[in-house]
Design an enzyme around this catalytic site. Structure first.
Site, PDB file in Angstrom:
ATOM      1  N   ASP A  28      -6.280   0.616   0.237  1.00 60.97           N
ATOM      2  CA  ASP A  28      -6.431   0.906   1.707  1.00 60.97           C
ATOM      3  C   ASP A  28      -7.974   0.433   2.108  1.00 60.97           C
ATOM      4  OD1 ASP A  28      -8.420   2.722   0.724  1.00 60.97           O
ATOM      5  OD2 ASP A  28      -7.116   4.431   1.403  1.00 60.97           O
TER       6      ASP A  28
ATOM      7  N   LYS B  47       0.944  -1.221   0.013  1.00 60.50           N
ATOM      8  CA  LYS B  47      -0.035   0.116  -0.096  1.00 60.50           C
ATOM      9  C   LYS B  47       0.645   1.095  -0.031  1.00 60.50           C
ATOM     10  CE  LYS B  47      -2.053   1.778   3.536  1.00 60.50           C
ATOM     11  NZ  LYS B  47      -2.678   2.137   4.961  1.00 60.50           N
TER      12      LYS B  47
END
Length: 223
Positions: A153, A135
């Site tokens: 996310d 991420k």
């Protein structure tokens, strides 16, 4: 049977790609083509630290903490020269202070020793930095370097499941891999940023306000 299965998957992927076109267009109209990162930063290494601190912490709190951190340590070299304990004193309000301070110190030390204090613009090299996961690496690649990126996310995972772009997948990497197949790479970063907006304002974790959703016509609930 295998051929039938492949044909079925191919048709499903094609339909999802058609829906993505409508979804991207609707999000553009609703939130505009400009977007901002909710984490405050001025340089790539600062964003790297902010992302490390954002794990299990709100962006608002991270922005407060990094203001003091960057004032005391104005460069990656300054943070590398500090001790993890000194860093922890400032970052502990973000939670997991000891481990985050250790990761920040190791990460900045690696940047100084291997990359002359600069953040590399290579995904695999980013992943090897302490405290940096997929991420974080995708966020850096998209926001800093303008390269194809998909940031999975909590908003991205929740909304793509609700919309039916992925089917019951909660693992961030698996969601990312599924989205790479249907979202144009150059649109990935923008798409994920707009999902943050949409996830905070309309399709929230507690409740989906479908009556005011710009994606009603292409959402799984309406199909």
């Amino acid at each position: 049977y295998r051929k039938m299965k492949k044909d079925c998957l191919r048709k499903m992927t094609a339909k999802l790609k058609e829906r993505i076109v409508h979804i991207l267009s609707a999000l553009d109209k609703e939130y505009g083509t400009d977007f901002i990162c909710y984490l405050n930063y001025e340089t790539p290494w600062q964003l790297l630290i902010a992302v490390i601190l954002s794990a299990q912490c709100t962006d608002a709190r991270v922005n407060i903490v990094v203001k003091d951190l960057f004032a005391k340590y104005p460069s990656s070299a300054a943070l590398a020269a500090a001790t993890p304990e000194e860093i922890e004193e400032i970052v502990k309000p973000c939670g997991l202070g000891k481990s985050k301070a250790r990761d920040i110190h190791k990460c900045m030390t690696t940047l100084v020793e291997k990359y002359n204090g600069q953040v590399p613009d290579d995904f695999d090299k980013l992943l090897k930095l302490p405290g940096v996961g997929r991420k974080s690496a995708n966020l850096i690649m998209g926001d800093v370097f303008g390269k194809p990126a998909i940031v999975t996310d909590t908003h991205c995972i929740r909304l793509t499941n609700r919309m039916g772009l992925v089917d019951g997948i909660k693992d961030p990497k698996k969601v990312e891999m599924a989205l790479w197949k249907i979202i144009p790479g150059e649109k990935g970063s923008d798409f994920c940023h707009r999902l943050v907006n949409h996830g905070r304002e309309v399709c929230t974790a507690r409740k989906a306000y479908c009556e005011k959703c710009c994606l009603q016509e292409v959402c799984k609930k309406s199909l």
